[in-house]
Scaffold this active site. Structure first.
Site, PDB file in Angstrom:
ATOM      1  N   TYR A   1      57.947  41.768  54.544  1.00 33.17           N
ATOM      2  CA  TYR A   1      59.269  41.998  55.141  1.00 33.17           C
ATOM      3  C   TYR A   1      59.155  42.544  56.565  1.00 33.17           C
ATOM      4  CZ  TYR A   1      61.774  41.096  50.806  1.00 33.17           C
ATOM      5  OH  TYR A   1      62.316  40.503  49.704  1.00 33.17           O
TER       6      TYR A   1
ATOM      7  N   GLU B   1      44.294  47.888  25.620  1.00 38.94           N
ATOM      8  CA  GLU B   1      45.257  46.960  26.221  1.00 38.94           C
ATOM      9  C   GLU B   1      46.706  47.423  26.092  1.00 38.94           C
ATOM     10  OE1 GLU B   1      45.111  42.910  24.773  1.00 38.94           O
ATOM     11  OE2 GLU B   1      46.900  42.340  25.891  1.00 38.94           O
TER      12      GLU B   1
ATOM     13  N   ASP C   1      43.839  42.843  22.199  1.00 38.21           N
ATOM     14  CA  ASP C   1      44.222  41.881  21.182  1.00 38.21           C
ATOM     15  C   ASP C   1      43.122  40.824  21.046  1.00 38.21           C
ATOM     16  OD1 ASP C   1      46.673  43.132  20.817  1.00 38.21           O
ATOM     17  OD2 ASP C   1      47.763  41.763  22.142  1.00 38.21           O
TER      18      ASP C   1
END
Lengths: 363, 363
Positions: free
Chosen positions: B98, B196, B248
């Protein structure tokens, strides 16, 4: 819903189960009535100043195999929750879903996590006890706080006194899953500033905005976790601090504001506990996009749809929001809060926020 | 890449700019050589034990308008970074994008954020200075730590000594954007356990796993932020602690492990700084799904594709991973770490982790 002790929460679970026994004794088919949870069944509670469920209810009844199975699952879940409270343990919604695999009655096991999530919400509504009081933790804890506030958190390892500027790193104080373990000891805060993005939160902290304006900067991190909304509400109620919300200027961010101020449709039964009805929206307003000549992106089709759906949403039917949303549809543009950087890195803290907060009467 | 002072980082920026002057003086067209950043151009660095970019390079040259514009943007960015260092300020990648709108030369302004992100990565690679040392903060800070570690963080408001069990709430210590502001003072830790999901992190903390096993529990929160990976690497190197990763049991989670252990393809130039090559994978292994009879979901098509792509990935071409991935394709199932709750809420801390960590020689 108010805070209740573990013993009281357990009692309510047992009351719900006792209800089924009474229904049996009266020769009724066991059933449970739950408010209908849709946009058409939320009404404004004038006293509390929040949106809550209306009078329409749905009935879960054992008059079908499907309904009976639902009640069976409810009873197994009540038993699990009652035991959890007795042992002073806690668990997450996802753990409950998996845990049901260990239940002896196969018919009581959940098939999907949305099934077990929904059941816990039903139990919250029917019992009037929020799931945190059943020791059901959210998957993710809340966001973080920086500002002139000394608090005491009751942890499993004892009490911790933490000053949210002096005792924390640049990352701030991490809100725990259950913010009702927090007691506010002392503060020099003038207001609470909830900020959507991590980048903007870091900008405010780097520029020392919390110090200069005695602001409690609460990072929302997108759609805010229950813990973050709860803490915000408590800062408002217990410390009597005005709450303002600073997000991107697009329909999704207005929903973030809405979930802080009005509560969400999915958890309207918790509005009194989670919502901060007099929270005010700082921006980015569509008006700011024009006034400050911010870099923008065009509205996508789904942005336009979301804005139109907000125009229909009872929670946004105020003069302020109607005007802003119609202006945005008109200019067909949106802007991020970090777009303020196009005017320099200090513009947000030297110009934009002071101007806006002054106009809003907060500073 | 090693840590360098602000003055040194600034010097390297000016050296890069000076290079263009030399090229002009020699009658060469200004240009910049950058390693090609693709899977086919990463090689294993035996000494460092990490994957880094190979010898193939791409050239950005001013011999076309497009190339000249790229170099112009690079020069404006260098100037901005040099000034930022001089003023001891910092900014995010999004702010840089920006901010370019305020540059006087319109041709130097960025059209998309991916353009400015990529340029900053190019500058990192060419200068050998990581973007944190240019004071470019990531959008989001790292995750959180709980365990027997006393650290000192240098903040903008002075030094803070924080013990990551005794001085923090249940939410733990929030890792700052730039973890090189942290100094490790003292610890009783035996190993680092990177986790995780937030739900599992909270389970371990509630069960007191960090206390009982003297573990530093580091929450990864999905794909870990640079700050989290950097801190993990420093815990390994400076405190000589073994690092294990618990996720996982699906291909996306193996990538999370990979980004901790091997570094990512996108930031292979930072592997030495971010990767922990001897990090070990705890699980959920496909083998565990079978051995512990965990609740599973079937592999989706995109899971299968991801597993097959991992079999081709040089970083996963070890006996261990080939065996596990082939087993998973064979059983066609995946499992979440919270699926361990199907054996009870304490199974993960009483049985699974002790068994796995013992087998791995960590405890």
């Amino acid at each position: 819903m108010s805070d209740i002790t573990d013993a009281k929460a357990r009692e309510r679970l047992i009351d719900m189960a006792a209800e089924f026994y009474d229904q049996f004794a009266d020769g009724d088919i066991p059933h449970m009535d739950v408010p209908t949870r849709s946009k058409s069944n939320i009404v404004f509670d004038e006293d509390a100043g929040v949106w809550v469920y209306g009078d329409r209810t749905s009935t879960r009844s054992a008059n079908s195999v499907r309904g009976a199975r639902k009640l069976l699952k409810a009873v197994y879940t009540m038993e699990f929750l009652a035991q959890q409270l007795e042992e002073n343990r806690s668990s997450t919604l996802r753990e409950l879903y998996y845990l049901s695999e260990s239940w002896d009655e196969e018919e009581a096991q959940f098939n999907t996590q949305s099934e077990s999530n929904k059941l816990v919400e039903d139990l919250e509504i029917v019992s009037g006890v929020k799931r945190e009081d059943f020791h059901m933790r959210p998957e993710e804890s809340g966001a973080k706080v920086m500002g002139p506030l000394l608090l005491r958190e009751q942890t499993r390892r004892g009490d911790r006194d933490i000053h949210c500027q002096e005792d924390v790193g640049q990352g701030g104080y991490q809100i725990p899953n259950d913010p009702d373990t927090i007691e506010f000891l002392d503060n020099d805060a003038e207001f609470v500033l909830c900020v959507e993005t991590g980048g903007m939160r870091d900008r405010l902290v780097e520029n020392g905005f919390d110090d200069e304006y005695d602001a409690l900067v609460v990072h929302l991190g997108g759609q805010p976790a229950r813990a973050t909304r709860r803490l915000t509400k408590r800062l408002r109620d217990e410390l009597d601090l005005p709450v303002v919300v600073f997000t991107d200027g697009d329909p999704w961010s207005y929903r973030i504001f809405g979930s802080v101020a009005y509560g969400s449709i999915k958890s309207a039964h918790l509005s009194e506990y989670l919502a901060t009805p007099d929270a005010q929206f700082v921006g980015i307003r569509p008006e700011d996009i024009v006034e400050y000549d911010l870099p923008t992106d065009p509205l996508s089709d789904s942005d336009v749809n979301a804005l139109e759906s907000e125009l229909e949403d009872p929670r946004f039917q105020t003069e302020y929001w109607t005007e802003q949303i119609e202006l945005q549809l008109d200019i067909a543009k949106k802007a991020e809060q970090q777009a303020l950087a196009s005017r320099g890195l200090d513009f947000v803290t030297d110009t934009y926020l002071p101007e806006r907060l002054d106009a809003m009467g907060v500073i």
